[in-house]
Motif scaffolding. Structure first.
Motif, PDB file in Angstrom:
ATOM      1  N   SER A  31       0.824  -1.215   0.000  1.00 12.84           N
ATOM      2  CA  SER A  31       0.000   0.000   0.000  1.00 12.84           C
ATOM      3  C   SER A  31       0.860   1.269   0.000  1.00 12.84           C
ATOM      4  CB  SER A  31      -0.948   0.017   1.205  1.00 12.84           C
ATOM      5  OG  SER A  31      -0.249   0.310   2.411  1.00 12.84           O
ATOM      6  N   GLN A  32       2.156   1.134   0.318  1.00 11.73           N
ATOM      7  CA  GLN A  32       3.070   2.273   0.339  1.00 11.73           C
ATOM      8  C   GLN A  32       3.639   2.585  -1.044  1.00 11.73           C
ATOM      9  OE1 GLN A  32       3.757   4.029   3.330  1.00 11.73           O
ATOM     10  NE2 GLN A  32       2.005   2.802   3.942  1.00 11.73           N
ATOM     11  N   LEU A  33       3.445   1.672  -2.003  1.00 10.29           N
ATOM     12  CA  LEU A  33       3.967   1.872  -3.356  1.00 10.29           C
ATOM     13  C   LEU A  33       3.196   2.985  -4.063  1.00 10.29           C
ATOM     14  CD1 LEU A  33       4.291  -1.849  -4.441  1.00 10.29           C
ATOM     15  CD2 LEU A  33       6.147  -0.318  -3.754  1.00 10.29           C
ATOM     16  N   GLY A  34       3.908   3.777  -4.816  1.00  8.54           N
ATOM     17  CA  GLY A  34       3.259   4.844  -5.570  1.00  8.54           C
ATOM     18  C   GLY A  34       4.292   5.811  -6.101  1.00  8.54           C
ATOM     19  N   SER A  35       3.824   6.992  -6.433  1.00 11.88           N
ATOM     20  CA  SER A  35       4.727   7.984  -7.019  1.00 11.88           C
ATOM     21  C   SER A  35       5.782   8.471  -6.020  1.00 11.88           C
ATOM     22  CB  SER A  35       3.928   9.167  -7.561  1.00 11.88           C
ATOM     23  OG  SER A  35       3.184   9.775  -6.514  1.00 11.88           O
ATOM     24  N   ASP A  36       5.509   8.336  -4.719  1.00 10.73           N
ATOM     25  CA  ASP A  36       6.464   8.783  -3.699  1.00 10.73           C
ATOM     26  C   ASP A  36       7.474   7.707  -3.297  1.00 10.73           C
ATOM     27  OD1 ASP A  36       5.250  11.265  -3.613  1.00 10.73           O
ATOM     28  OD2 ASP A  36       3.983  10.755  -1.901  1.00 10.73           O
ATOM     29  N   ALA A  37       7.176   6.433  -3.620  1.00  9.07           N
ATOM     30  CA  ALA A  37       8.074   5.355  -3.194  1.00  9.07           C
ATOM     31  C   ALA A  37       7.951   4.162  -4.133  1.00  9.07           C
ATOM     32  CB  ALA A  37       7.742   4.925  -1.767  1.00  9.07           C
ATOM     33  N   SER A  78      12.637   0.153   3.703  1.00  3.15           N
ATOM     34  CA  SER A  78      11.922   0.539   4.926  1.00  3.15           C
ATOM     35  C   SER A  78      11.413  -0.680   5.670  1.00  3.15           C
ATOM     36  CB  SER A  78      10.742   1.458   4.590  1.00  3.15           C
ATOM     37  OG  SER A  78      11.185   2.672   4.036  1.00  3.15           O
ATOM     38  N   LEU A  79      10.922  -1.657   4.929  1.00  6.20           N
ATOM     39  CA  LEU A  79      10.420  -2.884   5.544  1.00  6.20           C
ATOM     40  C   LEU A  79      11.556  -3.651   6.225  1.00  6.20           C
ATOM     41  CD1 LEU A  79       7.979  -4.710   6.011  1.00  6.20           C
ATOM     42  CD2 LEU A  79       8.408  -5.716   3.768  1.00  6.20           C
ATOM     43  N   ASP A 106      -0.612  -7.236 -11.768  1.00  2.00           N
ATOM     44  CA  ASP A 106      -1.994  -6.922 -11.369  1.00  2.00           C
ATOM     45  C   ASP A 106      -2.026  -6.010 -10.147  1.00  2.00           C
ATOM     46  OD1 ASP A 106      -2.836  -8.557 -13.429  1.00  2.00           O
ATOM     47  OD2 ASP A 106      -3.286 -10.269 -12.115  1.00  2.00           O
ATOM     48  N   ASP A 107      -1.008  -6.084  -9.283  1.00  2.00           N
ATOM     49  CA  ASP A 107      -0.988  -5.331  -8.028  1.00  2.00           C
ATOM     50  C   ASP A 107      -0.453  -3.914  -8.161  1.00  2.00           C
ATOM     51  OD1 ASP A 107      -2.037  -7.429  -6.635  1.00  2.00           O
ATOM     52  OD2 ASP A 107      -0.109  -8.155  -5.876  1.00  2.00           O
ATOM     53  N   LYS A 108       0.154  -3.578  -9.288  1.00  2.00           N
ATOM     54  CA  LYS A 108       0.756  -2.248  -9.431  1.00  2.00           C
ATOM     55  C   LYS A 108      -0.324  -1.178  -9.353  1.00  2.00           C
ATOM     56  CE  LYS A 108       5.001  -3.319 -11.631  1.00  2.00           C
ATOM     57  NZ  LYS A 108       5.802  -3.414 -12.789  1.00  2.00           N
ATOM     58  N   PRO A 109      -0.078  -0.117  -8.580  1.00  2.00           N
ATOM     59  CA  PRO A 109      -1.071   0.964  -8.480  1.00  2.00           C
ATOM     60  C   PRO A 109      -1.181   1.720  -9.782  1.00  2.00           C
ATOM     61  CG  PRO A 109       0.933   1.524  -7.263  1.00  2.00           C
ATOM     62  CD  PRO A 109       1.101   0.117  -7.772  1.00  2.00           C
ATOM     63  N   ALA A 110      -2.381   2.229 -10.028  1.00  2.84           N
ATOM     64  CA  ALA A 110      -2.606   3.037 -11.239  1.00  2.84           C
ATOM     65  C   ALA A 110      -1.802   4.332 -11.123  1.00  2.84           C
ATOM     66  CB  ALA A 110      -4.091   3.341 -11.381  1.00  2.84           C
ATOM     67  N   GLN A 111      -1.173   4.725 -12.231  1.00  2.00           N
ATOM     68  CA  GLN A 111      -0.356   5.926 -12.179  1.00  2.00           C
ATOM     69  C   GLN A 111      -0.806   6.930 -13.197  1.00  2.00           C
ATOM     70  OE1 GLN A 111       3.782   5.437 -11.696  1.00  2.00           O
ATOM     71  NE2 GLN A 111       3.521   3.753 -10.299  1.00  2.00           N
TER      72      GLN A 111
END
Length: 124
Positions: free
Chosen positions: A43-49, A57-58, A119-124
């Motif tokens: 859930s932390q994946l995205g444009s910021d990380a 971090s994990l 399939d899990d990659k967030p929409a960008q």
């Protein structure tokens, strides 16, 4: 628990059954907790990380939490410090085995896992 996490748990349970390993409630709890932590990391994946940053971090969080767990039962910091090498050896051995097992699993199920990752990659 999401359907993907439930499917992951079922895959692990099926693999254990095929290997004639009894799935205990403790094992189910172990995998459910791990899947919940992986879900939070995802859930932390995205444009910021990106995944490397989240993974770092994990890993840091696991090390910090492990240090806290390892300190339980000690009364003095000096006594705890004397056990540092043994504690590090224990956790490194555990991590090495878990990493090796997961790399083997990932290699054996590569096509399936790569598709899940797409399939899990967030929409960008």
């Amino acid at each position: 628990m999401s359907e993907d996490n439930l499917a992951s748990l079922n895959d692990k349970n099926n693999a254990a059954v095929e290997a004639n390993v009894e799935i205990t409630p403790e094992m189910q709890g172990f995998y459910q907790r791990a899947d919940a932590i992986i879900g939070m990391a995802n859930s932390q994946l995205g444009s910021d990380a990106h995944s490397g940053q989240v993974g770092a971090s994990l890993l840091y969080a696991a090390a910090r939490y492990s240090a806290s767990v390892a300190s339980i039962g000690f009364v003095k910091g000096d006594d705890f410090a004397k056990e540092k090498d043994d504690i590090v050896e224990f956790y490194v051995k555990q991590y090495r085995q878990m990493l090796s097992d997961n790399l083997t699993d990932y290699a054996q199920n590569f096509d399936q896992y790569v598709q899940l990752n797409k399939d899990d990659k967030p929409a960008q």
